[in-house]
Design a protein around this motif. Structure first.
Motif, PDB file in Angstrom:
ATOM      1  N   GLN A  43       9.433   3.236  -2.712  1.00  0.00           N
ATOM      2  CA  GLN A  43      10.192   4.043  -3.689  1.00  0.00           C
ATOM      3  C   GLN A  43      10.701   5.335  -3.621  1.00  0.00           C
ATOM      4  N   GLN A  44       9.381   6.030  -3.041  1.00  0.00           N
ATOM      5  CA  GLN A  44       9.633   7.447  -2.589  1.00  0.00           C
ATOM      6  C   GLN A  44      10.874   7.496  -1.249  1.00  0.00           C
ATOM      7  N   THR A  45      10.699   6.660  -0.481  1.00  0.00           N
ATOM      8  CA  THR A  45      11.813   6.607   0.716  1.00  0.00           C
ATOM      9  C   THR A  45      13.199   6.469  -0.091  1.00  0.00           C
ATOM     10  N   LEU A  46      12.911   5.400  -0.828  1.00  0.00           N
ATOM     11  CA  LEU A  46      14.671   4.954  -1.442  1.00  0.00           C
ATOM     12  C   LEU A  46      15.178   6.445  -2.249  1.00  0.00           C
ATOM     13  N   LYS A  47      14.160   6.975  -3.203  1.00  0.00           N
ATOM     14  CA  LYS A  47      14.486   8.050  -3.865  1.00  0.00           C
ATOM     15  C   LYS A  47      15.047   9.399  -2.948  1.00  0.00           C
ATOM     16  N   GLY A  48      14.526   9.439  -1.730  1.00  0.00           N
ATOM     17  CA  GLY A  48      14.877  10.476  -0.946  1.00  0.00           C
ATOM     18  C   GLY A  48      16.154  10.068  -0.176  1.00  0.00           C
ATOM     19  N   MET A  49      16.401   8.982   0.018  1.00  0.00           N
ATOM     20  CA  MET A  49      17.858   8.585   0.493  1.00  0.00           C
ATOM     21  C   MET A  49      19.227   8.658  -0.196  1.00  0.00           C
ATOM     22  N   GLN A  50      18.750   9.000  -1.690  1.00  0.00           N
ATOM     23  CA  GLN A  50      19.907   9.161  -2.682  1.00  0.00           C
ATOM     24  C   GLN A  50      20.262  10.301  -2.683  1.00  0.00           C
ATOM     25  N   ALA A  51      21.906  10.399  -2.619  1.00  0.00           N
ATOM     26  CA  ALA A  51      22.448  11.763  -2.582  1.00  0.00           C
ATOM     27  C   ALA A  51      22.131  12.390  -4.039  1.00  0.00           C
ATOM     28  N   PRO A  52      22.340  13.726  -4.234  1.00  0.00           N
ATOM     29  CA  PRO A  52      21.968  14.555  -5.314  1.00  0.00           C
ATOM     30  C   PRO A  52      23.084  14.083  -6.181  1.00  0.00           C
ATOM     31  N   ALA A  53      22.925  14.034  -7.393  1.00  0.00           N
ATOM     32  CA  ALA A  53      24.081  13.762  -8.299  1.00  0.00           C
ATOM     33  C   ALA A  53      25.177  14.520  -8.121  1.00  0.00           C
ATOM     34  N   SER A  54      25.129  15.796  -7.828  1.00  0.00           N
ATOM     35  CA  SER A  54      26.417  16.621  -7.932  1.00  0.00           C
ATOM     36  C   SER A  54      27.343  16.258  -6.571  1.00  0.00           C
ATOM     37  N   GLN A  55      26.358  15.563  -5.366  1.00  0.00           N
ATOM     38  CA  GLN A  55      27.171  15.185  -4.432  1.00  0.00           C
ATOM     39  C   GLN A  55      27.812  13.590  -4.702  1.00  0.00           C
ATOM     40  N   ALA A  56      26.998  12.965  -5.549  1.00  0.00           N
ATOM     41  CA  ALA A  56      27.520  11.484  -5.650  1.00  0.00           C
ATOM     42  C   ALA A  56      28.771  11.498  -6.731  1.00  0.00           C
ATOM     43  N   GLN A  57      28.598  12.631  -7.452  1.00  0.00           N
ATOM     44  CA  GLN A  57      30.065  12.616  -8.138  1.00  0.00           C
ATOM     45  C   GLN A  57      31.237  13.075  -7.663  1.00  0.00           C
ATOM     46  N   GLY A  58      31.133  13.949  -6.414  1.00  0.00           N
ATOM     47  CA  GLY A  58      32.302  14.297  -5.648  1.00  0.00           C
ATOM     48  C   GLY A  58      32.880  13.347  -4.981  1.00  0.00           C
ATOM     49  N   ARG A  59      32.335  12.157  -4.703  1.00  0.00           N
ATOM     50  CA  ARG A  59      32.958  11.287  -3.702  1.00  0.00           C
ATOM     51  C   ARG A  59      34.039  10.315  -4.475  1.00  0.00           C
TER      52      ARG A  59
END
Length: 123
Positions: free
Chosen positions: A107-123
């Protein structure tokens, strides 16, 4: 994926409903925990927990096969399941914490792989 990761933390409770096995042996801990996850997954009704137990089963099978060079299908069969699993209360006490530890690390690994919310919105 997030649902499955969250379900990893609930694995030990899912296995508690597994019926007690009659036999107790000295079995490789990874082999035993693979059988534990396999049996608990077969009995689980919740799809998220069932998937999480499938991850656990694969994790323990991989550890067993890598360390032993053996193949899982030669070790866990309908005829050997009770002997491999042993006492269910002991299997829960041994395998539950190991599964939860791996689940938390995953779970920690998967959490670390997620882009921050600010980057995810810019896609």
């Amino acid at each position: 994926m997030k649902k499955t990761a969250l379900a990893l933390g609930l694995i030990a409770s899912a296995a508690l409903s597994v019926p007690a096995a009659q036999a107790q042996g000295t079995t490789n801990p990874d082999l035993r925990c693979a059988a534990w996850a396999m049996l608990a997954g077969a009995q689980e009704q919740d799809e998220g927990k069932k998937n999480a137990l499938g991850f656990m089963m694969a994790y323990f099978i991989g550890r067993y096969e890598q360390a032993s060079g053996g193949k899982i299908q030669m070790q866990i069969t309908p005829q050997t399941m009770e002997d491999v699993l042993g006492d269910i209360d002991e299997a829960n006490a041994v395998c539950g914490p190991r599964a939860n530890d791996f689940g938390q690390r995953l779970q920690q690994t998967l959490k670390g792989m997620q882009a921050p919310a600010s980057q995810a919105q810019g896609r």
